[in-house]
Structure formats: structure tokens, C-alpha cells
Write an enzyme that holds these catalytic residues in place. Sequence first.
Site, PDB file in Angstrom:
ATOM      1  N   ASP A  26      21.521  43.182  46.380  1.00 42.95           N
ATOM      2  CA  ASP A  26      20.829  42.422  47.427  1.00 42.95           C
ATOM      3  C   ASP A  26      19.339  42.354  47.088  1.00 42.95           C
ATOM      4  O   ASP A  26      18.753  43.361  46.671  1.00 42.95           O
ATOM      5  CB  ASP A  26      21.044  43.140  48.764  1.00 42.95           C
ATOM      6  N   ASP A  34      23.296  38.933  46.442  1.00 42.67           N
ATOM      7  CA  ASP A  34      22.972  37.509  46.315  1.00 42.67           C
ATOM      8  C   ASP A  34      22.770  37.130  44.847  1.00 42.67           C
ATOM      9  O   ASP A  34      22.760  38.001  43.958  1.00 42.67           O
ATOM     10  CB  ASP A  34      21.735  37.156  47.164  1.00 42.67           C
ATOM     11  N   ASP A 103      34.964  31.170  40.258  1.00 39.99           N
ATOM     12  CA  ASP A 103      36.266  31.405  40.874  1.00 39.99           C
ATOM     13  C   ASP A 103      36.626  30.161  41.677  1.00 39.99           C
ATOM     14  O   ASP A 103      35.932  29.800  42.630  1.00 39.99           O
ATOM     15  CB  ASP A 103      36.124  32.615  41.815  1.00 39.99           C
ATOM     16  N   ASP A 199      42.167  30.988  41.432  1.00 33.62           N
ATOM     17  CA  ASP A 199      42.785  31.836  42.446  1.00 33.62           C
ATOM     18  C   ASP A 199      44.231  31.398  42.714  1.00 33.62           C
ATOM     19  O   ASP A 199      44.505  30.195  42.833  1.00 33.62           O
ATOM     20  CB  ASP A 199      41.951  31.703  43.736  1.00 33.62           C
ATOM     21  N   GLU A 241      45.181  33.191  38.122  1.00 32.82           N
ATOM     22  CA  GLU A 241      45.789  34.363  38.770  1.00 32.82           C
ATOM     23  C   GLU A 241      47.248  34.030  39.070  1.00 32.82           C
ATOM     24  O   GLU A 241      47.527  33.091  39.805  1.00 32.82           O
ATOM     25  CB  GLU A 241      45.043  34.691  40.070  1.00 32.82           C
ATOM     26  N   HIS A 315      38.775  42.936  42.566  1.00 29.94           N
ATOM     27  CA  HIS A 315      38.315  43.092  43.944  1.00 29.94           C
ATOM     28  C   HIS A 315      39.451  43.241  44.952  1.00 29.94           C
ATOM     29  O   HIS A 315      39.193  43.427  46.131  1.00 29.94           O
ATOM     30  CB  HIS A 315      37.459  41.882  44.301  1.00 29.94           C
ATOM     31  N   ASP A 316      40.694  43.095  44.510  1.00 30.11           N
ATOM     32  CA  ASP A 316      41.845  43.250  45.408  1.00 30.11           C
ATOM     33  C   ASP A 316      42.557  44.584  45.195  1.00 30.11           C
ATOM     34  O   ASP A 316      43.509  44.890  45.901  1.00 30.11           O
ATOM     35  CB  ASP A 316      42.884  42.142  45.149  1.00 30.11           C
TER      36      ASP A 316
HETATM   37  O1  TEU Z   1      44.513  37.089  45.824  1.00 25.13           O
HETATM   38  C1  TEU Z   1      45.850  36.726  45.810  1.00 25.13           C
HETATM   39  C2  TEU Z   1      46.821  37.687  46.342  1.00 25.13           C
HETATM   40  O2  TEU Z   1      47.888  37.290  46.772  1.00 25.13           O
HETATM   41  C3  TEU Z   1      46.584  39.128  46.353  1.00 25.13           C
HETATM   42  O3  TEU Z   1      45.600  39.559  45.527  1.00 25.13           O
HETATM   43  C4  TEU Z   1      46.379  39.599  47.719  1.00 25.13           C
HETATM   44  O4  TEU Z   1      45.152  39.226  48.238  1.00 25.13           O
HETATM   45  C5  TEU Z   1      46.430  41.086  47.819  1.00 25.13           C
HETATM   46  O5  TEU Z   1      47.224  41.632  46.862  1.00 25.13           O
HETATM   47  C6  TEU Z   1      47.029  41.421  49.125  1.00 25.13           C
HETATM   48  O6  TEU Z   1      47.429  42.719  49.097  1.00 25.13           O
HETATM   49  C7  TEU Z   1      43.569  36.085  45.746  1.00 25.13           C
HETATM   50  C8  TEU Z   1      42.180  36.674  45.783  1.00 25.13           C
HETATM   51  O7  TEU Z   1      41.995  37.467  44.652  1.00 25.13           O
HETATM   52  C9  TEU Z   1      42.013  37.428  47.069  1.00 25.13           C
HETATM   53  O8  TEU Z   1      40.782  38.101  47.155  1.00 25.13           O
HETATM   54  C10 TEU Z   1      42.132  36.429  48.184  1.00 25.13           C
HETATM   55  O9  TEU Z   1      42.096  37.088  49.415  1.00 25.13           O
HETATM   56  C11 TEU Z   1      43.427  35.629  48.095  1.00 25.13           C
HETATM   57  O10 TEU Z   1      43.691  35.147  46.783  1.00 25.13           O
HETATM   58  C12 TEU Z   1      43.333  34.399  48.962  1.00 25.13           C
HETATM   59  O11 TEU Z   1      42.428  33.491  48.421  1.00 25.13           O
END
Ligand code: TEU
Length: 536
Positions: A26, A34, A103, A199, A241, A315-316
Site C-alpha cells: 500500500d 495498489d 488476469d 480465470d 485455469e 491466492h485460492d
Molecule cells: O477460482 C476458480 C475456482 O473455482 C476455485 O479456485 C475456487 O475459487 C476455490 O477453489 C473455491 O474453493 C477462480 C479465481 O482464482 C478465484 O479467486 C475466484 O474467486 C473464482 O475464479 C471466481 O472468479
Amino acid sequence: MRLDKTKQGWWKDAVFYQIYPKSFQDTTGNGTGDLRGIISRLDYLENLGIDGIWLSPVCRSPQVDNGYDISDYCDIDPIYGTLADMEELIREAKKRGISIILDLVLNHCSDQHPWFLDAKKGPESPYYDYFIWRDAPNDLDSVFGGSAWTYVPELNKWYFHQFAPQQPDLNWENPRLRQALYESIRFWVDKGVEGFRLDVIDQIAKEPDRHITINGPRLDEYLRELSAKVFHPEPLVTVGEAWGADVERAKLHSAPDGSRLSMVFQFQHIGLDQAPGGAKWDIVPLPLVELKRVFAHWQQGLRSSGWNSLFLNNHDLPRTVSRWGNDGQYRVESAKMLATMLHGMAGTPYIYQGEELAMTNIRLRRDQYDDVETHNLFRDRLALGYSEEEILRSVHARGRDNARTPMQWTDGENAGFTTGKPWLPVNENHSFINVEAALADPDSVFYHYQKLIRLRKTMPIFREGDFTLVDPENSKIFAYIRHWEGKQLLVVCNFTAETLAWELPQPFQAARCLIANYPQDCSGLRPYEAAMYYLD
Ligand code: TEU
């Protein structure tokens, strides 16, 4: 070493770094990272040695799903800065040999996107058919829990959304919608963006009436059109993805003639510690023999055609050091071990911010979580009779906010991430896990990654070598050999906190150790020990 990015396929020699912009740096004191923050840290990334940044979404968005709900594909969200900041980021990154990979969220947009607001006026709207409407819902559920359909009383219709209700799915069967998306992608190519992460790309060809969400019949047709109309012939890197990809599909999606994508993120290794038939919240110990089998299957399967992406974090996902390593006593050793295991393989590695510091999961209270998925989980599982403690245990292990806590730059206030109140709590362990400390310690995880990146760049065996597991049934040691033009590379990793009996196999006694996480001593493997040996 800088790559020549005018050459098709340059990304085969690249290492990418994912930035989750909300949590990186930030500069305004509003508690949210940012673009100017990223610019201020480019020298750090150049020092690490990466070739590109996959930037999680920064387009205008109501931030219901942290930017994966886009309301304007051609503008920057004010929380991140301006279009001018983005142009500067692209320019400044390029000066350092770093590409910006955006993305693209093309499966759905935000319910605040002007397209959806207009579509809600009814079938006479030119945008109505950009979305998927039905008179009645079916039983499909959304990924984030609850029905995949939401009712719009003014129209007496239901719209389809595979994620949150605020993320209406786009109707790819409509060629006008596809064209509109292509124009917004061109906008970014013209600005100098050098690639895209797509995505949930295997969900765009959904056919909800037939209960098809992933790998719909028209998926390949759409990918070929995307490539022909926007990606090719620029030497862009594109990574889709694809949760539903097996080796055969990945080969098709990453066709070597450039007619589809460069590669996909596949997730077969990621689900291995999930109880069979359960959800990602239902956890079982990692079966190492299976993990080895899955990696070998992908390494061998994409050897002659297609290309692998290599990742353990994003990030997931929870932080791998907390998940498959040991985030206590052996945090440093196990983080280096996991990196060594992955970076010895063929493919393009992706490092997720903080992975190079061995940042860990976090344990928050229920009210401190931000993620829409976590909130829905509490709602749904409490209704099913789970206790709050049980749910918290799952969230501590698997919740997406584990990966999203602010980047730890220093041991100072808020880890140097912000002068304000961070949008998500900073992990207290920033007192000893932070960039400043990592840069000052020649044995840090950071320098281990830096060295792995350099090795890949200088030794073609990492890109070209074949892949053979050593002792596939061993449930504690992950070892493999790569061969290429008479040269051999052995990677050996102890996945346990025990010291294990082990001897360097022939002919590696004469080999050179390229990298290791302990001082050299060839008798046995110490806790989480990992090394690479090279014979030429
Ligand atoms: O993620 C797709 C997805 O289905 C998974 O990663 C899911 O969010 C997670 O496993 C649920 O447990 C992508 C993005 O990476 C994610 O951040 C988004 O929330 C999602 O698509 C929707 O755009």
C-alpha cells in the site's frame, strides 16, 4: 538473464510471480495494496530473478470477490490507482525484463457491470443475451455454496452464476458477447501487456440445462477463436485455469502450434489431501506416493506435446509450507524442499507472493475473515449442524484468506505493508518472516528461490529432460531423475520431519550438488532435506 520475448515460446524458460494486489504494498495508507506499491517493489522482484508478474485482477470492480467480479474491463479500479499508473507499471516492469500478465475473468462479470444493469431491463436490451436467463432454476449449485441461480423479480426470470450471485455468468454462445470481450483484451495488448491468465477458462462453455459446467462441448472452439482473434500471432503467454483438465485435455488446450493457449493450470495434485467424495474442507493427510504418481503422470504426459505449469500456491490455496511442509521448527527447510521438488521439473514455475519468504497460514477469528467463500461456508455448515470450531478448523487449514494476508516486508508496524489499517490482518509472525530479514540472510528461502531460478535459466536439462521417479512406492522420499543428451539431474526430497536412511544412487556419487538446503553430507536425509545433483 533476460529472455527474448519476441520469440514464440519464450515463456518455456520463464519463471512467473503472482501478485495479489490487494495485499502486496500500500502507498496511500488506505490499508489496501495498489499499483504504485507494486512499482515501488519491482527492484525486489528483479533481484529475485522473475520474468513476469501474473497480476490478479485490477480492473474496476465492486470487490465482492476481490476483483474477480469486474464491472469495467478497460479501466483500473480506483482502489488500485489509475490507468496511468498501470501504464507506468507496464513500462517500469519491462525496463527490468519483467512482463505484466493480466488476469482475465471472462466467464462472468460483476452484477454492477453496465451490461448486466442494462440486461436487467428485459429481453429488449441488447445485453440481455450476454447472460443466461431461465424461467425456473434447476438444481445446480454455485462453487461458493447455494444455488447457481438468482431470481430477478422485475423480469420474473432467473440468471445463472457459477460463483457468487454478484458474478453473473456470461453467455459465450452469443458471438456479440465474445466480440466485446475480445475488444477489451486487445485494449490491454495495445497497452503492452505480454500475456494473460484466464480465470476458470474451462467453465466458459457451460450448458446449465444439461448440467454441464466444466469442459462444455464448445470449449475448444472458443479457445481457438480467442487465440485466432486476439492472442496469436503475438508472442503472448496465456495460461488457462482449468480445474477439470486431465492430461489429454491439457494437451489439446496447450497445442504447440499456438492455436489455443500456452499452458493450463491443472489441479490434480492440489486435491490429493481432500477426503474422497468430500469438499476441499474435508481434509486427509497427503498421500505422498499419490502426489509423486500425479506429478510423474503430468511430466511424462506433456513431454512430447503441450506444456506444464508448475505451482503449489496461489491466492485460492492455503500456504503450502503450512500444508505439506512444516511451518514450525522446519519452516525454512521444508519451504526450500518444496521449492526444490517443484522447480526441478519441466514446465513454467509460478511463485505466489510471500512463497519466497515461506509465509505461513494464519488463524483468524470468524469475524476477521473477509472471503465470501468462507462466510458462505459458515452459513451453510452451521445450518447442517457443524460446530463453529469444526468449521474454523477447516478454514484455518484451507480458507483462501490464508494466502491473502498482507505481504511481510519488515518486522515493523503492519509489516511495512501499510501505514493505515490493513484490509486483512497481518500475520504476527512478520516479526521474523519478512523481506528485510530474508535479504539479510544468505541462507534464506529467498536466496534459495533466486538460485533455483538461475539454475533453470542456465541449464537446458530443466526444460528438456525426461522424468523418471526413483523408488515410486517410497512414502517419505520424493526423488526423480531427469535425463537429457547424456546428462542427468537427480532431485531428492525428504517429505518428513525424520532423518531417513538414504544413499546417493549410482552413478550420482560422482555428481555435482547444484543446490541443497543443508550443508553437504551424503549419509541419510535430514528432516525435509532436499538437494539436486547433476552429472554431465
Ligand atoms: O477460482 C476458480 C475456482 O473455482 C476455485 O479456485 C475456487 O475459487 C476455490 O477453489 C473455491 O474453493 C477462480 C479465481 O482464482 C478465484 O479467486 C475466484 O474467486 C473464482 O475464479 C471466481 O472468479
